[in-house]
Design a protein around this motif. Structure first.
Motif, PDB file in Angstrom:
ATOM      1  N   TYR A  79      58.014  65.919  -5.557  1.00 27.34           N
ATOM      2  CA  TYR A  79      58.840  66.443  -4.607  1.00 27.34           C
ATOM      3  C   TYR A  79      59.701  67.801  -5.419  1.00 27.34           C
ATOM      4  O   TYR A  79      60.061  68.512  -4.109  1.00 27.34           O
ATOM      5  CB  TYR A  79      59.568  64.702  -4.239  1.00 27.34           C
ATOM      6  N   ASN A 119      60.978  58.053  -1.340  1.00 20.22           N
ATOM      7  CA  ASN A 119      59.379  57.831  -2.106  1.00 20.22           C
ATOM      8  C   ASN A 119      59.607  56.993  -3.592  1.00 20.22           C
ATOM      9  O   ASN A 119      59.355  56.299  -3.776  1.00 20.22           O
ATOM     10  CB  ASN A 119      58.702  58.167  -1.612  1.00 20.22           C
ATOM     11  N   CYS A 149      52.312  64.545   0.698  1.00 26.17           N
ATOM     12  CA  CYS A 149      52.744  63.103  -0.287  1.00 26.17           C
ATOM     13  C   CYS A 149      52.470  62.181  -0.224  1.00 26.17           C
ATOM     14  O   CYS A 149      52.562  61.764  -1.147  1.00 26.17           O
ATOM     15  CB  CYS A 149      53.940  63.824  -1.270  1.00 26.17           C
ATOM     16  N   VAL A 150      52.731  61.710   1.088  1.00 23.65           N
ATOM     17  CA  VAL A 150      52.673  60.528   1.670  1.00 23.65           C
ATOM     18  C   VAL A 150      51.639  60.214   1.188  1.00 23.65           C
ATOM     19  O   VAL A 150      51.151  58.396   1.075  1.00 23.65           O
ATOM     20  CB  VAL A 150      52.914  60.476   3.234  1.00 23.65           C
ATOM     21  N   TRP A 151      49.818  60.392   0.975  1.00 27.25           N
ATOM     22  CA  TRP A 151      48.904  60.255   1.045  1.00 27.25           C
ATOM     23  C   TRP A 151      48.264  60.395  -0.770  1.00 27.25           C
ATOM     24  O   TRP A 151      47.379  60.280  -1.376  1.00 27.25           O
ATOM     25  CB  TRP A 151      48.100  61.448   1.607  1.00 27.25           C
ATOM     26  N   LEU A 152      48.800  60.535  -1.465  1.00 24.29           N
ATOM     27  CA  LEU A 152      49.151  60.606  -3.283  1.00 24.29           C
ATOM     28  C   LEU A 152      49.212  59.121  -3.393  1.00 24.29           C
ATOM     29  O   LEU A 152      50.018  58.411  -2.893  1.00 24.29           O
ATOM     30  CB  LEU A 152      50.475  61.549  -3.601  1.00 24.29           C
ATOM     31  N   ARG A 201      53.174  59.133  -6.183  1.00 28.84           N
ATOM     32  CA  ARG A 201      54.503  59.093  -4.755  1.00 28.84           C
ATOM     33  C   ARG A 201      55.758  59.214  -4.889  1.00 28.84           C
ATOM     34  O   ARG A 201      56.579  59.122  -4.546  1.00 28.84           O
ATOM     35  CB  ARG A 201      53.535  58.308  -3.497  1.00 28.84           C
ATOM     36  N   THR A 202      56.115  57.786  -6.122  1.00 28.83           N
ATOM     37  CA  THR A 202      56.679  57.213  -5.874  1.00 28.83           C
ATOM     38  C   THR A 202      58.116  57.612  -6.750  1.00 28.83           C
ATOM     39  O   THR A 202      58.856  56.701  -8.038  1.00 28.83           O
ATOM     40  CB  THR A 202      56.666  55.387  -6.459  1.00 28.83           C
TER      41      THR A 202
END
Length: 442
Positions: free
Chosen positions: A350, A281, A336-339, A344-345
């Motif tokens: 992370y 990400n 985190c994939v739904w931030l 997220r990027t």
């Protein structure tokens, strides 16, 4: 008593929080007298080992080495299994040999020298290796290094049990983990400064420094004052295998511990998938990896002494609480994939969760190490440690291959959810373990 001995004793009492260094449990009177000096020899040896581990990390440094020399990509996938399983699986074979020797520190020294030799070969390959043959030699050198690691692992814990009293072992491992975390900060900062990819010379310097770390480890091990121990019960490899399974049948606490330890693999297995999720990400640049390493170092500095003191009181509760922490981190990582995209990027969410997971994993490691040492006695400790490590090595290969197959279907976030469920199960299992510290005190 000489002034240097008095100063060393006072420093030992300050570090361990004890007012009387002569109060010893589970070690001989001679070992008790030598304990302050041996404590700091163990500490320096652990520092050398931890530093060398970071500088030859199979999850970062060695993949960069493979890329720098142009090795095939499929070889990179063999690095972590060889490093971990290669160190764990042979330990049961080694334990029977160690038990035949009244002085075990020389086995530790031999393991340190073997690791130093392997790291030096890797350093030479960074300078002169190329292509498939260079990659093959890296794997061979790593195999030798991993076998040396397995040799040292059993002997280190056995010598620790003979020379450092109960309720001080966790403190020792905690301080070594904390100091190693500070060294990890230096490694991470160096990698950030190196840019997109370290060159051949930079990799060689890191690997030669790893060799020096293991030489320090071996020298400190040789300087430890160790009294001769029991040699009864020495066995060959097949006898050790049978004895290990027999131990699990007779000692239900040992069986329960190994089941809990198997479930606690979830924290170790989650770390690379969380890092991979961050990489997918936020990008693949070395600076992001360096940030993760610095975060790991800060986490180790925070976690080490705290978990160490808590493990001396109850290693069972440390295993339980750290498993709960690992489960929360796995769930947070998957979420985190739904931030929102800007967050997220970025590597920072992370890195934050990675650091918290490292704190939980440090608790898992310290808790299980202290538990198995306190569960056993001087005549069975080497076999307990070796069989448990071998059992875990087999499971690591099996579970690692299974997760690799599932990764194609679930992705990193899905695997983190699965590992969170395993961590919750590990917490429940650890909660039901017996209290070995209270048993030892009785």
């Amino acid at each position: 008593m000489p002034a240097t001995d008095t100063s060393l004793t006072r420093l030992f009492e300050r570090v361990t929080g004890d007012e009387d260094s002569r109060l010893c449990r589970d070690i001989s009177d001679d070992a008790c007298q030598q304990q302050p000096g041996n404590f700091f020899r163990h500490l320096l040896a652990a520092l050398g080992n931890k530093l060398a581990d970071e500088l030859s990390n199979a999850r970062l440094i060695l993949p960069w080495l493979m890329g720098a020399i142009g090795a095939p990509v499929w070889m990179v996938g063999l690095l972590v299994p060889i490093r971990e399983a290669g160190a764990l699986l042979p330990q049961l074979l080694i334990a029977g040999y160690i038990r035949l020797r009244p002085i075990r520190k020389w086995v530790w020294v031999a393991g340190g020298v073997a690791q130093a030799f392997g790291a030096a070969i890797l350093g030479l390959l960074a300078l002169f290796g190329h292509g498939s043959w260079g990659g093959a030699l890296v794997l061979i050198a790593l195999t030798g290094l991993a076998l040396g690691r397995g040799l040292s692992s059993v002997a280190t814990k056995d010598v620790l049990g003979k020379t450092i009293a109960k309720q001080r072992r966790g403190t020792l491992m905690g301080w070594s983990a904390s100091a190693a975390g500070a060294l990890t900060l230096l490694v991470g900062a160096t990698l950030i400064l190196l840019g997109d990819q370290p060159g051949h010379s930079a990799l060689a310097v890191l690997l030669f420094a790893a060799a020096l770390g293991w030489i320090l480890n071996a020298l400190c091990a040789a300087a430890i004052h160790e009294a001769p121990g029991a040699t009864a019960g020495g066995a060959n490899a097949w006898q050790s295998v049978r004895q290990g399974f027999s131990l699990m049948q007779r000692d239900r606490r040992f069986l329960h511990f190994n089941l809990s330890r198997a479930l606690l693999l979830s924290s170790a297995l989650a770390l690379p998938y969380l890092a991979l999720l961050g990489q997918q990400n936020s990008g693949t640049d070395l600076a992001s990896l360096g940030i993760l390493i610095v975060t790991s170092g800060v986490a180790s500095m925070i976690a080490g002494p705290i978990w160490g003191r808590l493990a001396d009181r109850s290693s069972r509760r440390v295993m339980r609480n750290s498993a709960i922490g690992a489960a929360v981190c796995c769930l947070a990582g998957a979420a985190c994939v739904w931030l929102p995209a800007p967050i997220r990027t970025s590597v920072w969410p992370y890195a934050l969760i990675y650091g918290l997971l490292m704190i939980a994993h440090a608790g898992v490691r310290l808790g299980r190490k202290t538990y198995v040492i306190d569960l056993s006695d001087s005549s069975t400790r080497a076999l307990y440690v070796a069989f448990s490590n071998t059992f875990t090595g087999v499971l690591m290969l099996v579970v690692g291959l299974l997760l690799g197959a599932l990764a194609q279907w679930l992705g990193s976030a899905g695997l983190l959810l699965l590992l969170a469920a395993l961590a919750i199960t590990a917490a429940l299992s650890s909660h039901a373990l017996a209290e070995v510290e209270e048993t030892s005190a009785g």
